[in-house]
Write a protein that holds these residues in place. Sequence first.
Motif, mmCIF file in Angstrom:
data_model
loop_
_atom_site.group_PDB
_atom_site.id
_atom_site.type_symbol
_atom_site.label_atom_id
_atom_site.label_comp_id
_atom_site.label_asym_id
_atom_site.label_seq_id
_atom_site.Cartn_x
_atom_site.Cartn_y
_atom_site.Cartn_z
ATOM 1 N N ALA A 1 -12.956 -9.891 1.553
ATOM 2 C CA ALA A 1 -12.337 -11.208 1.722
ATOM 3 C C ALA A 1 -10.967 -11.095 2.389
ATOM 4 C CB ALA A 1 -12.214 -11.904 0.372
ATOM 5 N N ARG A 2 -10.176 -10.115 1.976
ATOM 6 C CA ARG A 2 -8.842 -9.951 2.566
ATOM 7 C C ARG A 2 -8.906 -9.522 4.017
ATOM 8 N NH1 ARG A 2 -5.516 -7.402 -2.578
ATOM 9 N NH2 ARG A 2 -5.408 -9.374 -3.729
ATOM 10 N N MET A 3 -10.042 -8.947 4.417
ATOM 11 C CA MET A 3 -10.215 -8.599 5.823
ATOM 12 C C MET A 3 -10.893 -9.725 6.609
ATOM 13 S SD MET A 3 -8.757 -5.712 6.215
ATOM 14 C CE MET A 3 -9.358 -5.071 7.759
ATOM 15 N N GLY A 4 -11.010 -10.896 5.990
ATOM 16 C CA GLY A 4 -11.427 -12.088 6.710
ATOM 17 C C GLY A 4 -12.862 -12.527 6.536
ATOM 18 N N ALA A 5 -13.662 -11.814 5.733
ATOM 19 C CA ALA A 5 -15.069 -12.185 5.567
ATOM 20 C C ALA A 5 -15.222 -13.298 4.536
ATOM 21 C CB ALA A 5 -15.886 -10.974 5.130
ATOM 22 N N ALA B 1 -7.010 0.378 6.353
ATOM 23 C CA ALA B 1 -6.946 -0.374 5.094
ATOM 24 C C ALA B 1 -6.999 0.559 3.899
ATOM 25 C CB ALA B 1 -8.095 -1.385 5.033
ATOM 26 N N SER B 2 -7.888 1.555 3.965
ATOM 27 C CA SER B 2 -8.019 2.517 2.878
ATOM 28 C C SER B 2 -6.734 3.303 2.679
ATOM 29 C CB SER B 2 -9.182 3.460 3.189
ATOM 30 O OG SER B 2 -9.309 4.450 2.197
ATOM 31 N N ALA B 3 -6.137 3.740 3.768
ATOM 32 C CA ALA B 3 -4.887 4.500 3.677
ATOM 33 C C ALA B 3 -3.775 3.669 3.054
ATOM 34 C CB ALA B 3 -4.474 4.990 5.062
ATOM 35 N N LEU B 4 -3.648 2.417 3.478
ATOM 36 C CA LEU B 4 -2.608 1.549 2.918
ATOM 37 C C LEU B 4 -2.807 1.341 1.424
ATOM 38 C CD1 LEU B 4 -2.212 -1.186 5.686
ATOM 39 C CD2 LEU B 4 -0.625 0.662 5.132
ATOM 40 N N LEU C 1 -5.610 -8.456 6.031
ATOM 41 C CA LEU C 1 -5.911 -8.218 7.436
ATOM 42 C C LEU C 1 -4.623 -8.127 8.253
ATOM 43 C CD1 LEU C 1 -7.805 -8.023 9.860
ATOM 44 C CD2 LEU C 1 -7.988 -10.517 9.835
ATOM 45 N N GLU C 2 -3.677 -8.996 7.943
ATOM 46 C CA GLU C 2 -2.410 -8.998 8.685
ATOM 47 C C GLU C 2 -1.675 -7.673 8.515
ATOM 48 O OE1 GLU C 2 -3.961 -12.902 8.208
ATOM 49 O OE2 GLU C 2 -3.448 -11.423 6.660
ATOM 50 N N GLU C 3 -1.678 -7.134 7.288
ATOM 51 C CA GLU C 3 -1.007 -5.849 7.050
ATOM 52 C C GLU C 3 -1.690 -4.727 7.805
ATOM 53 O OE1 GLU C 3 0.835 -5.985 2.603
ATOM 54 O OE2 GLU C 3 -1.344 -6.226 2.744
ATOM 55 N N VAL C 4 -3.017 -4.742 7.831
ATOM 56 C CA VAL C 4 -3.757 -3.706 8.545
ATOM 57 C C VAL C 4 -3.482 -3.788 10.043
ATOM 58 C CG1 VAL C 4 -6.077 -2.909 9.170
ATOM 59 C CG2 VAL C 4 -5.551 -3.499 6.803
ATOM 60 N N CYS D 1 -0.908 -5.023 11.525
ATOM 61 C CA CYS D 1 0.478 -4.632 11.764
ATOM 62 C C CYS D 1 0.609 -3.110 11.776
ATOM 63 C CB CYS D 1 1.387 -5.247 10.692
ATOM 64 S SG CYS D 1 3.140 -4.851 10.902
ATOM 65 N N GLU D 2 -0.065 -2.448 10.818
ATOM 66 C CA GLU D 2 -0.027 -0.986 10.759
ATOM 67 C C GLU D 2 -0.698 -0.371 11.969
ATOM 68 O OE1 GLU D 2 0.635 2.874 9.286
ATOM 69 O OE2 GLU D 2 1.504 0.944 8.690
ATOM 70 N N LEU D 3 -1.814 -0.927 12.398
ATOM 71 C CA LEU D 3 -2.530 -0.393 13.561
ATOM 72 C C LEU D 3 -1.725 -0.558 14.860
ATOM 73 C CD1 LEU D 3 -6.188 -1.567 12.857
ATOM 74 C CD2 LEU D 3 -5.355 0.791 12.901
ATOM 75 N N ALA D 4 -0.866 -1.554 14.880
ATOM 76 C CA ALA D 4 -0.074 -1.830 16.074
ATOM 77 C C ALA D 4 1.115 -0.881 16.226
ATOM 78 C CB ALA D 4 0.424 -3.275 16.045
ATOM 79 N N LYS D 5 1.415 -0.143 15.155
ATOM 80 C CA LYS D 5 2.578 0.756 15.212
ATOM 81 C C LYS D 5 2.314 1.927 16.173
ATOM 82 C CE LYS D 5 4.300 -0.197 10.538
ATOM 83 N NZ LYS D 5 4.575 0.370 9.206
#
Length: 304
Positions: free
Chosen positions: A49-53, A278-281, A295-298, A300-304
């Motif tokens: 759900a947090r990843m948008g599903a 997501a798993s790492a976070l 999803l937003e946190e993931v 953001c992390e991927l964009a680093k």
Amino acid sequence: MKRVIVFGSLNMDLTIEAERIPAAGETMTGRGFFTNPGGKGANQAVAAARMGAETYMVGAAGADPFGDQLISSLVEADVDCANVERLDQYPTGVAMIMRVSGDNRIILDPGANHALRTPDVAAALARVATMGDILLTQLECDFTTTLEVLELGRKLGLMTAINPAPAVELPEEIWKSVDVVCVNETECEILTGVYPSDGKTTRQAIETFMERGVKIVAITLGSRGSVVGEAEGIHEVPARNVSAIDTTCAGDTYIGALVAGLAAEMPLSEILSWASCASALATTRLGAQQSIPSLEEVECELAK
């Protein structure tokens, strides 16, 4: 977009940290005790759900305060709980978790998680499932019911996914009803006889699952990342470099993100980047559901 339907467990996690595992008969002083909504099924539903599903939970909890808290946590994560039954005759499931050096040891009392039977789940699927949706399950609910639900999911035209944990040997015929399997190293060895210690053995394990009819095989390898096989080939995903403090929900977060990506019909390579991040976070935070990123946190992390 397809929906994710999770038939699985809801547990209240009771967590404490210790310097080491106590010896037999030994009492130790720990620290950092807290309670946190968990259960493999509920955790994976929250992650999806947090990843948008669009996510639906099918399960059971006791008519007690722990059950109230678990339902509230799922609803807060936008998981539909209309098909979570509340039962007077069973307590809510509980997981006793000891954290030692960033790793964990867990003892379960399933409680209400073992109460539902196939007709109960079939009725829930009749209410919410449509052809092409993803049905995700684990092995923390009644074993026979879980296997029958996978077979039912296949008959209904659903994409069926299983995280076979806690791991036990499964009947060979069940694999024809499984589209997606996600296992860690220990679960992989129990189910295939192969421990994925290197590239060769990991590929061997993936081929074993695919020969049984599984279409997507994901093997999580802890600090070595994950490897995922499909008909088009094998994808290796390195682990992200983070300071892990609690691995309790890392696997559940990975699986939830994986099925969310499948529901969104994203390219598998992109899904795996999502799931790995997501798993790492999740390992950088204490607890189960409270550690699962959005999803937003993931992104953001991927964009680093």
